[in-house]
Enzyme design. Structure first.
Site, PDB file in Angstrom:
ATOM      1  N   SER A 113       0.798  -1.219   0.000  1.00 30.76           N
ATOM      2  CA  SER A 113       0.000   0.000   0.000  1.00 30.76           C
ATOM      3  C   SER A 113       0.834   1.274   0.000  1.00 30.76           C
ATOM      4  O   SER A 113       1.618   1.499  -0.905  1.00 30.76           O
ATOM      5  CB  SER A 113      -0.962  -0.041   1.182  1.00 30.76           C
ATOM      6  OG  SER A 113      -1.863   1.020   1.128  1.00 30.76           O
ATOM      7  N   HIS A 114       0.720   2.051   1.056  1.00 27.11           N
ATOM      8  CA  HIS A 114       1.366   3.360   1.123  1.00 27.11           C
ATOM      9  C   HIS A 114       2.774   3.275   1.710  1.00 27.11           C
ATOM     10  O   HIS A 114       3.438   4.298   1.849  1.00 27.11           O
ATOM     11  CB  HIS A 114       0.511   4.271   1.982  1.00 27.11           C
ATOM     12  CG  HIS A 114       0.148   3.616   3.278  1.00 27.11           C
ATOM     13  ND1 HIS A 114      -0.752   2.572   3.340  1.00 27.11           N
ATOM     14  CD2 HIS A 114       0.591   3.800   4.521  1.00 27.11           C
ATOM     15  CE1 HIS A 114      -0.851   2.156   4.586  1.00 27.11           C
ATOM     16  NE2 HIS A 114      -0.046   2.876   5.332  1.00 27.11           N
ATOM     17  N   ASP A 278      -2.502   6.382  -3.415  1.00 24.97           N
ATOM     18  CA  ASP A 278      -1.350   5.743  -2.776  1.00 24.97           C
ATOM     19  C   ASP A 278      -0.721   4.662  -3.649  1.00 24.97           C
ATOM     20  O   ASP A 278      -1.056   4.528  -4.825  1.00 24.97           O
ATOM     21  CB  ASP A 278      -1.753   5.165  -1.415  1.00 24.97           C
ATOM     22  CG  ASP A 278      -2.653   3.953  -1.562  1.00 24.97           C
ATOM     23  OD1 ASP A 278      -3.387   3.896  -2.570  1.00 24.97           O
ATOM     24  OD2 ASP A 278      -2.614   3.069  -0.691  1.00 24.97           O
ATOM     25  N   ASP A 280      -1.015   1.460  -4.069  1.00 23.92           N
ATOM     26  CA  ASP A 280      -1.843   0.478  -4.776  1.00 23.92           C
ATOM     27  C   ASP A 280      -3.178   1.045  -5.237  1.00 23.92           C
ATOM     28  O   ASP A 280      -4.049   0.296  -5.688  1.00 23.92           O
ATOM     29  CB  ASP A 280      -2.055  -0.760  -3.909  1.00 23.92           C
ATOM     30  CG  ASP A 280      -2.766  -0.441  -2.607  1.00 23.92           C
ATOM     31  OD1 ASP A 280      -2.586   0.682  -2.090  1.00 23.92           O
ATOM     32  OD2 ASP A 280      -3.519  -1.297  -2.107  1.00 23.92           O
ATOM     33  N   ASP A 282      -5.775   2.497  -3.668  1.00 21.83           N
ATOM     34  CA  ASP A 282      -7.052   2.418  -2.953  1.00 21.83           C
ATOM     35  C   ASP A 282      -7.309   3.635  -2.065  1.00 21.83           C
ATOM     36  O   ASP A 282      -8.432   3.866  -1.639  1.00 21.83           O
ATOM     37  CB  ASP A 282      -7.198   1.096  -2.177  1.00 21.83           C
ATOM     38  CG  ASP A 282      -6.088   0.865  -1.172  1.00 21.83           C
ATOM     39  OD1 ASP A 282      -5.168   1.706  -1.092  1.00 21.83           O
ATOM     40  OD2 ASP A 282      -6.140  -0.164  -0.471  1.00 21.83           O
ATOM     41  N   ARG A 283      -6.276   4.416  -1.790  1.00 22.20           N
ATOM     42  CA  ARG A 283      -6.491   5.592  -0.940  1.00 22.20           C
ATOM     43  C   ARG A 283      -6.713   6.851  -1.767  1.00 22.20           C
ATOM     44  O   ARG A 283      -6.327   6.897  -2.940  1.00 22.20           O
ATOM     45  CB  ARG A 283      -5.277   5.838  -0.047  1.00 22.20           C
ATOM     46  CG  ARG A 283      -5.082   4.771   0.980  1.00 22.20           C
ATOM     47  CD  ARG A 283      -3.987   5.143   1.950  1.00 22.20           C
ATOM     48  NE  ARG A 283      -3.961   4.143   3.009  1.00 22.20           N
ATOM     49  CZ  ARG A 283      -3.452   4.318   4.209  1.00 22.20           C
ATOM     50  NH1 ARG A 283      -2.872   5.449   4.513  1.00 22.20           N
ATOM     51  NH2 ARG A 283      -3.491   3.357   5.110  1.00 22.20           N
ATOM     52  N   LYS A 377     -11.471  -0.190  -0.894  1.00 19.72           N
ATOM     53  CA  LYS A 377     -11.572   1.248  -1.034  1.00 19.72           C
ATOM     54  C   LYS A 377     -10.988   1.618  -2.398  1.00 19.72           C
ATOM     55  O   LYS A 377     -10.232   0.841  -2.973  1.00 19.72           O
ATOM     56  CB  LYS A 377     -10.881   1.971   0.104  1.00 19.72           C
ATOM     57  CG  LYS A 377      -9.441   1.574   0.343  1.00 19.72           C
ATOM     58  CD  LYS A 377      -8.966   2.219   1.633  1.00 19.72           C
ATOM     59  CE  LYS A 377      -7.529   1.828   1.927  1.00 19.72           C
ATOM     60  NZ  LYS A 377      -7.407   0.970   3.100  1.00 19.72           N
TER      61      LYS A 377
END
Ligand code: G1P
Ligand code: ZN
Length: 544
Positions: A113-114, A278, A280, A282-283, A377
């Site tokens: 992710s982030h 982010d 991947d 999703d954010r 998300k």
């Protein structure tokens, strides 16, 4: 296809956290480390022989070799079809959509992710089930239990697959299809939003925009959708080329890490709208000219205005937020007379509610918002949602936010993160907080009287499963809250997150700086948890 069974030794640290297994790349590169975890997942699942597995990641360092390893293992374990994003790339929401669209058995998403990427940084893997959402806790627990005793894994002797060439390879009973990572997702976005209106608004210059892909997965998605399909100028998307190390930055969309975007949005002559996503995809972070929208407010504003978006004109069935997310969306739900659920941190807890049709929108304070269109998300979805709102309401971001506060009041909110705290200190802090839970209620501190103090536990309304120890909550008579929890996604030491919120009904006081408005609560938080006293830290690493 020749299948080999390789002897292996278990690792004892493969317990998935908030969102899959995340470790340093070096940890994943240990012999059999990735293989053990993948085999533990396959061993814990039933009935996938001949079925489809979706595979893709955020393109960070180790993505490609990991995909080749997983292809061989999926082949050896009996999957019938693999759908893989070109170049090994799939954003998390796109992977979720592809799992759903092609009725796949599940998917493996490679991402941390982030978290930063590169040989000395982080890697991650998580399994998503057939609804397209992250595996529920009963599955992730099973993966972990299996990983503790695993003694072999299966792999097939096949050549590495050319991940860059779109098309299908047939190897015995296995078909491997490399797909364009963007096409299906872009079509889905087109079915949700008013692309004609967006084209007009962007084409006419009414909406100017800046999107920061942070050298992560959303670059290709944003270029296709915002530039090619909606007509934004090419320079509207910055840091658009996915890099294995994200250019050395944290691909985390907040004002601290999306610095270039922040400078432009708060500088002279900023665009109407600015956003970032982010690692991947999703954010999302939403900003307007000289304004930052907290994710909690963004969720509430989206809920309040969803009927203006084509896919949600019928209204919302219900909404949900993670426990530490501010109560702003609760006020919208109360006003619209729809249910509002409070779940533990982590997207996996929304899955059952979405599947059961109990909610349409959901979100977390950690820059995550989504709807029933996928089971993750979705960063670009949130961006398009806001763009569609601006186009439809013909209002600036600041006007939309201020109007919302006037109607519902403002939940002044912020989160303080103390990263890489020594594990023992962090556990000591949590223990210290636990010890106060019985005595705090009824005590008064200035204008704050403690109404309740507890440790959040959640009973899933659909399957009855219980998740306990989900964070410490201290709630006050005036509706304010302080929440403490330890992160479940970090890879170094422990991260203490302190979430602070206070409700302000008086519109003449809405234009306040959050840190100032929350100063008393910030002091109280320290009084309760003693992080500064116990660790010698003087301030949080990140404030969002
Ligand atoms: C963090 C966020 C959480 C989010 C998760 C995955 O988890 O707080 O809301 O679902 O990342 O993106 P944490 O590190 O707090 O466990
Ligand atoms: Zn993410």
């Amino acid at each position: 296809m020749h299948i080999e069974t390789i002897t292996t030794h278990p690792y004892n640290d493969q317990n998935p956290g908030t969102s899959g297994l995340r470790k340093k790349v070096k940890v994943f590169q240990q012999p059999g480390y990735l293989e053990n975890f993948v085999q533990a997942i396959f061993d814990s699942l039933d009935g996938f022989t001949g079925k489809t597995l979706v595979l893709g990641g955020d393109g960070r360092y180790f993505n490609r070799p990991a995909i080749q390893i997983i292809i061989k293992m999926a082949a050896a374990n009996g999957f019938g079809e693999l759908i893989i994003g070109q170049g090994g790339l799939l954003s998390t929401p796109a992977a979720s959509h592809i799992i759903r669209k092609y009725n796949a058995f599940g998917g493996l998403i490679l991402s941390a992710s982030h978290n930063p990427g590169g040989p000395d940084e982080d890697f991650g893997i998580k399994y998503n089930v057939s609804n397209g959402g992250p595996a529920p806790e009963k599955d992730t627990n099973a993966f972990y239990q299996r990983s503790l005793v695993i003694d072999s894994y299966k792999t097939a002797h096949i050549e590495d697959i050319d991940l860059d060439r779109i098309g299908t390879h047939q190897i015995d009973n296995l078909s491997i299809t490399i797909v364009d990572p963007v096409t299906d997702y872009a079509e889905l976005m087109q079915s949700i939003f008013d692309f004609n209106l967006l084209k007009q608004s962007i084409g006419s210059g009414y909406i100017t925009l800046l999107f920061d892909a942070m050298h992560a997965i959303t670059g290709p998605y944003a270029k296709r959708i915002l530039v090619d399909m909606l007509g934004a100028t090419p320079d509207s998307v910055i840091n658009a080329e996915p890099l294995e190390d994200f250019g050395g930055h944290h691909p985390d969309p907040n004002l601290a890490h999306a610095q270039e975007l922040a400078e432009r949005m708060f500088g002279s002559a900023p665009p109407v709208f600015g956003a970032a996503s982010d690692g991947d995809g999703d954010r999302n972070m939403i900003t307007g000219s000289h304004i930052f929208v907290t994710p909690s407010d963004s969720l509430a504003i989206m809920a309040a205005n969803a009927h203006l978006i084509p896919a949600y004109t019928q209204g919302l069935r219900g909404v949900a937020r993670s426990m530490p997310t501010s109560q702003a969306v609760d006020r919208v739900a109360a006003c619209y007379n729809i249910p509002c659920y409070e779940t533990p941190t982590g997207w996996k807890f929304f899955g059952n509610l979405l599947d059961a049709g109990k909610i349409t929108l959901c979100g977390e304070e950690s820059f995550g918002t989504g709807s029933d269109h996928v089971r993750e998300k979705d960063g670009l979805w949130a961006v398009l949602f806001w763009l569609n709102l601006i186009a439809k309401k013909r209002q600036s971001v600041a006007d939309i936010v201020n109007e919302h506060w006037q109607k519902f009041g403002r939940d002044i909110y912020c989160r303080h993160d103390y990263e890489a705290v020594e594990m023992d200190s962090a556990n000591g802090i949590v223990e210290h907080l636990r010890n106060q839970l019985l005595t705090l209620p009824g005590q008064t501190f200035g204008e704050y009287t403690v109404k309740y103090a507890d440790e959040f536990s959640y009973e899933d309304p659909i399957d009855g499963s219980i998740s306990s120890n989900q964070g410490i909550r201290i709630g006050f008579e005036n509706g304010s809250r302080i929440i403490f929890r330890l992160s479940g996604t970090g890879t170094v030491g422990a991260t203490l997150r302190i979430y602070l919120e206070r409700f302000e009904a008086d519109a003449s006081k809405h234009d306040q700086d959050a840190q100032m408005a929350l100063a008393e609560l910030i002091n109280l938080a320290e009084q309760f948890c003693e992080i500064k006293k116990r660790t010698g830290r003087t301030e949080p690493n990140v404030v969002t």
